[in-house]
Scaffold this motif. Structure first.
Motif, PDB file in Angstrom:
ATOM      1  N   TYR A  62       0.849  -1.168  -0.061  1.00 44.80           N
ATOM      2  CA  TYR A  62      -0.046   0.136   0.015  1.00 44.80           C
ATOM      3  C   TYR A  62       0.891   1.318   0.168  1.00 44.80           C
ATOM      4  CZ  TYR A  62       0.927  -0.296   5.172  1.00 44.80           C
ATOM      5  OH  TYR A  62       1.500  -0.512   6.418  1.00 44.80           O
ATOM      6  N   SER A  63       0.387   2.264  -0.456  1.00 38.40           N
ATOM      7  CA  SER A  63       1.212   3.484  -0.751  1.00 38.40           C
ATOM      8  C   SER A  63       1.232   4.465   0.234  1.00 38.40           C
ATOM      9  CB  SER A  63       1.072   3.896  -2.268  1.00 38.40           C
ATOM     10  OG  SER A  63      -0.377   4.432  -2.380  1.00 38.40           O
ATOM     11  N   LYS A  64       0.066   4.519   0.959  1.00 38.93           N
ATOM     12  CA  LYS A  64      -0.245   5.678   2.060  1.00 38.93           C
ATOM     13  C   LYS A  64      -0.103   5.415   3.286  1.00 38.93           C
ATOM     14  CE  LYS A  64      -1.683   8.721  -1.168  1.00 38.93           C
ATOM     15  NZ  LYS A  64      -1.128   9.879  -1.452  1.00 38.93           N
ATOM     16  N   MET A  65       0.369   6.300   4.204  1.00 33.64           N
ATOM     17  CA  MET A  65       0.627   5.745   5.709  1.00 33.64           C
ATOM     18  C   MET A  65      -0.150   6.733   6.471  1.00 33.64           C
ATOM     19  SD  MET A  65       4.464   6.434   6.252  1.00 33.64           S
ATOM     20  CE  MET A  65       4.245   6.862   8.035  1.00 33.64           C
ATOM     21  N   MET A  66      -0.215   6.691   7.802  1.00 30.10           N
ATOM     22  CA  MET A  66      -0.765   7.588   8.530  1.00 30.10           C
ATOM     23  C   MET A  66       0.190   8.323   9.409  1.00 30.10           C
ATOM     24  SD  MET A  66      -3.805   9.124   9.579  1.00 30.10           S
ATOM     25  CE  MET A  66      -4.806   7.730   9.057  1.00 30.10           C
ATOM     26  N   LEU A  67       0.546   9.539   9.596  1.00 29.41           N
ATOM     27  CA  LEU A  67       1.428  10.066  10.622  1.00 29.41           C
ATOM     28  C   LEU A  67       0.741  11.269  11.345  1.00 29.41           C
ATOM     29  CD1 LEU A  67       4.502  10.110  10.861  1.00 29.41           C
ATOM     30  CD2 LEU A  67       4.621  12.039   9.485  1.00 29.41           C
ATOM     31  N   PRO A  68       1.175  11.217  12.685  1.00 30.17           N
ATOM     32  CA  PRO A  68       1.825  10.207  13.569  1.00 30.17           C
ATOM     33  C   PRO A  68       1.488   8.752  13.343  1.00 30.17           C
ATOM     34  CG  PRO A  68       1.045  12.192  14.810  1.00 30.17           C
ATOM     35  CD  PRO A  68       0.034  12.185  13.408  1.00 30.17           C
ATOM     36  N   ASN A  69       2.332   7.925  13.445  1.00 26.10           N
ATOM     37  CA  ASN A  69       2.332   6.566  13.456  1.00 26.10           C
ATOM     38  C   ASN A  69       2.047   6.016  14.732  1.00 26.10           C
ATOM     39  OD1 ASN A  69       4.658   6.283  14.563  1.00 26.10           O
ATOM     40  ND2 ASN A  69       5.774   5.628  12.849  1.00 26.10           N
ATOM     41  N   LEU A  70       1.895   4.566  14.852  1.00 23.71           N
ATOM     42  CA  LEU A  70       1.533   4.004  16.074  1.00 23.71           C
ATOM     43  C   LEU A  70       2.729   3.760  17.033  1.00 23.71           C
ATOM     44  CD1 LEU A  70      -0.981   1.234  14.678  1.00 23.71           C
ATOM     45  CD2 LEU A  70      -1.195   3.549  15.219  1.00 23.71           C
ATOM     46  N   LEU A  71       4.055   4.208  16.697  1.00 23.69           N
ATOM     47  CA  LEU A  71       5.112   4.118  17.587  1.00 23.69           C
ATOM     48  C   LEU A  71       5.407   5.691  17.955  1.00 23.69           C
ATOM     49  CD1 LEU A  71       7.465   1.552  15.658  1.00 23.69           C
ATOM     50  CD2 LEU A  71       6.121   1.314  17.635  1.00 23.69           C
ATOM     51  N   GLU A  72       4.461   6.530  17.732  1.00 26.56           N
ATOM     52  CA  GLU A  72       4.534   7.712  18.429  1.00 26.56           C
ATOM     53  C   GLU A  72       5.637   8.675  17.506  1.00 26.56           C
ATOM     54  OE1 GLU A  72       4.213   8.567  22.469  1.00 26.56           O
ATOM     55  OE2 GLU A  72       3.328   6.622  22.775  1.00 26.56           O
ATOM     56  N   GLU A  74       6.162  11.615  15.197  1.00 30.20           N
ATOM     57  CA  GLU A  74       5.590  12.595  14.811  1.00 30.20           C
ATOM     58  C   GLU A  74       6.029  13.281  13.306  1.00 30.20           C
ATOM     59  OE1 GLU A  74       4.213  15.586  17.401  1.00 30.20           O
ATOM     60  OE2 GLU A  74       5.230  14.499  19.216  1.00 30.20           O
ATOM     61  N   THR A  75       7.324  12.877  13.060  1.00 24.86           N
ATOM     62  CA  THR A  75       7.756  13.422  11.713  1.00 24.86           C
ATOM     63  C   THR A  75       8.293  12.275  10.817  1.00 24.86           C
ATOM     64  OG1 THR A  75      10.101  13.615  12.471  1.00 24.86           O
ATOM     65  CG2 THR A  75       8.395  15.495  12.739  1.00 24.86           C
ATOM     66  N   MET A  76       8.424  12.414   9.580  1.00 25.94           N
ATOM     67  CA  MET A  76       9.047  11.522   8.554  1.00 25.94           C
ATOM     68  C   MET A  76      10.236  11.174   8.877  1.00 25.94           C
ATOM     69  SD  MET A  76       7.679   9.240   6.346  1.00 25.94           S
ATOM     70  CE  MET A  76       6.377   9.933   5.830  1.00 25.94           C
ATOM     71  N   ALA A  77      10.892  12.037   9.459  1.00 30.07           N
ATOM     72  CA  ALA A  77      12.440  11.714   9.738  1.00 30.07           C
ATOM     73  C   ALA A  77      12.583  11.065  10.765  1.00 30.07           C
ATOM     74  CB  ALA A  77      13.091  13.377   9.919  1.00 30.07           C
ATOM     75  N   GLU A  78      11.807  11.051  11.768  1.00 30.25           N
ATOM     76  CA  GLU A  78      11.723  10.202  12.821  1.00 30.25           C
ATOM     77  C   GLU A  78      11.616   8.621  12.243  1.00 30.25           C
ATOM     78  OE1 GLU A  78      10.173  11.503  17.152  1.00 30.25           O
ATOM     79  OE2 GLU A  78       9.004  12.491  15.386  1.00 30.25           O
ATOM     80  N   VAL A  79      10.230   8.726  11.361  1.00 29.51           N
ATOM     81  CA  VAL A  79      10.054   7.233  11.031  1.00 29.51           C
ATOM     82  C   VAL A  79      11.223   6.483  10.340  1.00 29.51           C
ATOM     83  CG1 VAL A  79       8.656   6.168   9.387  1.00 29.51           C
ATOM     84  CG2 VAL A  79       7.826   8.020  10.893  1.00 29.51           C
ATOM     85  N   LYS A  80      11.912   7.394   9.591  1.00 26.29           N
ATOM     86  CA  LYS A  80      13.070   6.764   8.629  1.00 26.29           C
ATOM     87  C   LYS A  80      14.194   6.634   9.581  1.00 26.29           C
ATOM     88  CE  LYS A  80      12.376   9.477   4.577  1.00 26.29           C
ATOM     89  NZ  LYS A  80      12.661  10.628   3.656  1.00 26.29           N
ATOM     90  N   GLN A  81      14.555   7.340  10.564  1.00 28.01           N
ATOM     91  CA  GLN A  81      15.847   7.092  11.459  1.00 28.01           C
ATOM     92  C   GLN A  81      15.570   5.663  12.197  1.00 28.01           C
ATOM     93  OE1 GLN A  81      15.425  10.484  14.002  1.00 28.01           O
ATOM     94  NE2 GLN A  81      16.836  11.704  13.082  1.00 28.01           N
ATOM     95  N   GLN A  82      14.264   5.397  12.612  1.00 28.73           N
ATOM     96  CA  GLN A  82      14.047   4.194  13.419  1.00 28.73           C
ATOM     97  C   GLN A  82      13.765   2.886  12.705  1.00 28.73           C
ATOM     98  OE1 GLN A  82      13.345   3.846  16.782  1.00 28.73           O
ATOM     99  NE2 GLN A  82      14.032   5.732  17.189  1.00 28.73           N
ATOM    100  N   ALA A  83      13.062   3.208  11.404  1.00 31.25           N
ATOM    101  CA  ALA A  83      12.758   2.100  10.412  1.00 31.25           C
ATOM    102  C   ALA A  83      14.288   1.255   9.765  1.00 31.25           C
ATOM    103  CB  ALA A  83      11.799   2.413   9.531  1.00 31.25           C
ATOM    104  N   GLY A  84      15.069   2.153   9.552  1.00 32.09           N
ATOM    105  CA  GLY A  84      16.242   1.749   8.956  1.00 32.09           C
ATOM    106  C   GLY A  84      17.068   0.555   9.529  1.00 32.09           C
ATOM    107  N   SER A  85      16.943   0.572  10.799  1.00 30.59           N
ATOM    108  CA  SER A  85      17.441  -0.526  11.724  1.00 30.59           C
ATOM    109  C   SER A  85      16.987  -1.756  11.552  1.00 30.59           C
ATOM    110  CB  SER A  85      17.371  -0.018  13.318  1.00 30.59           C
ATOM    111  OG  SER A  85      17.977   1.441  13.434  1.00 30.59           O
ATOM    112  N   TRP A  86      15.788  -1.863  11.047  1.00 28.17           N
ATOM    113  CA  TRP A  86      14.810  -3.076  10.944  1.00 28.17           C
ATOM    114  C   TRP A  86      15.158  -3.714   9.656  1.00 28.17           C
ATOM    115  CZ3 TRP A  86      13.005  -5.283  15.140  1.00 28.17           C
ATOM    116  CH2 TRP A  86      12.676  -4.723  16.344  1.00 28.17           C
ATOM    117  N   VAL A  87      15.651  -3.190   8.662  1.00 27.63           N
ATOM    118  CA  VAL A  87      15.814  -3.822   7.125  1.00 27.63           C
ATOM    119  C   VAL A  87      16.376  -4.962   7.244  1.00 27.63           C
ATOM    120  CG1 VAL A  87      16.646  -3.231   4.943  1.00 27.63           C
ATOM    121  CG2 VAL A  87      15.352  -1.601   6.102  1.00 27.63           C
TER     122      VAL A  87
END
Length: 300
Positions: A62-72, A74-87
């Motif tokens: 799916y191509s759309k996401m909700m922000l803030p996300n469910l890990l609190e 608030e910004t896309m920068a935060e999402v990218k910083q955290q998500a990269g560790s899990w790849v």
């Protein structure tokens, strides 16, 4: 383009309806939905595109996401910083629903109200993937404590056949079974990367202790200093008994990735420096211009 297509257990076009089919619709009188709503949802959520460089979830179906996300975040920068560790963990394919579980939190699908993963899904992914993480010296992070998630309310559950379709767990030591096409992601997720030869490998309790030759070339220093390379000793965590073909013959040069954990330098990936491999040569060439995403280590 599906960046993580080989990792995804379902075809992209079918994933959204499938996610909906995975939602448990039973209700519990003890469960109040509002208790699971993060405080930041006082801020009006926005529906936005999942960025191309959000490797964990771009192309998930799916191509759309909700922000803030469910890990609190608030910004896309935060999402990218955290998500990269899990790849790198998703590449391990330790559970067929790892990516869906993580993306349901990092990039929740746009709905009128957020839907969390079920507690059972969290526990299934944790039980399969935590041993892999432990091999890299990582604990299962507090932010994904499974008892935070609902047991029987509206939530995303695993497919009924997830056990039958579960991948065969490789007996190979996790740092030793990286695919060449995943090297760049593992380099980005590691604190340091060096090219070196191995002098000796000895067993030390449940680990293998790896002594390096004097000559070492830093590909990525990270928190290390050049003087640290001289006395650097590495550990293959919980690797005393699992196979690691790279350590069977120590005559090669190696590309070794690692991180520091509990005063030890842990091997997170090891590859023979194979000049005869076209894929390896291309990957090393890409590395010269590859820009790793900036992310925080969420496994502390």
């Amino acid at each position: 383009m599906k960046l993580l297509a080989p990792l995804c257990p379902w075809k992209a076009a079918a994933l959204v309806p499938l996610l909906m089919s995975l939602v448990s619709l039973t209700r519990s009188s003890e469960y109040e939905y509002e208790t699971w709503r993060p405080p930041i949802y006082g801020k009006q959520p926005q529906c936005m595109d999942i960025p191309d460089d959000l490797r964990l979830c771009h192309g998930v179906g799916y191509s759309k996401m909700m922000l803030p996300n469910l890990l609190e975040h608030e910004t896309m920068a935060e999402v990218k910083q955290q998500a990269g560790s899990w790849v790198p963990l998703v590449y391990k394919n330790c559970h067929p629903s790892t990516q869906v579980f993580l993306c349901s939190l990092f990039t929740p699908i746009c709905l009128d109200q957020p839907i969390y993963p079920c507690r059972q899904l969290c526990e299934d992914v944790r039980d399969r993937c935590a041993p892999i993480m432990e091999a890299f010296g990582f604990p299962w992070p507090e932010m994904l404590t499974c008892n935070k998630f609902p047991q029987s309310d509206v939530c995303i559950s695993a497919p009924n056949n997830s056990t039958a379709d579960a991948p065969h767990v490789s007996p190979i030591c996790p740092p030793c079974d990286h695919e060449v096409d995943a090297i760049l992601d593992h380099i980005c997720a590691s604190e340091f990367v060096i090219k070196t030869k191995i002098k000796e490998v000895v067993r030390e309790g449940p680990d293998r202790k790896v002594f390096l030759q004097k000559k070492k070339k830093a590909v990525k220093l990270g928190p290390l200093k050049k003087k640290d390379l001289k006395k650097l000793i590495l550990y293959l965590k919980n690797g005393a008994d699992c196979p690691c073909a790279q350590l069977d013959n120590l005559s090669s040069n190696y590309l070794i990735m690692g991180r520091k954990a509990d005063r030890q330098h842990i091997i997170t990936g090891i590859h023979k420096w194979d000049k005869s491999s076209k894929d390896f040569k291309q990957t090393m060439k890409k590395l010269k211009s590859h820009k790793c995403p900036t992310f925080e280590n969420v496994f502390k």
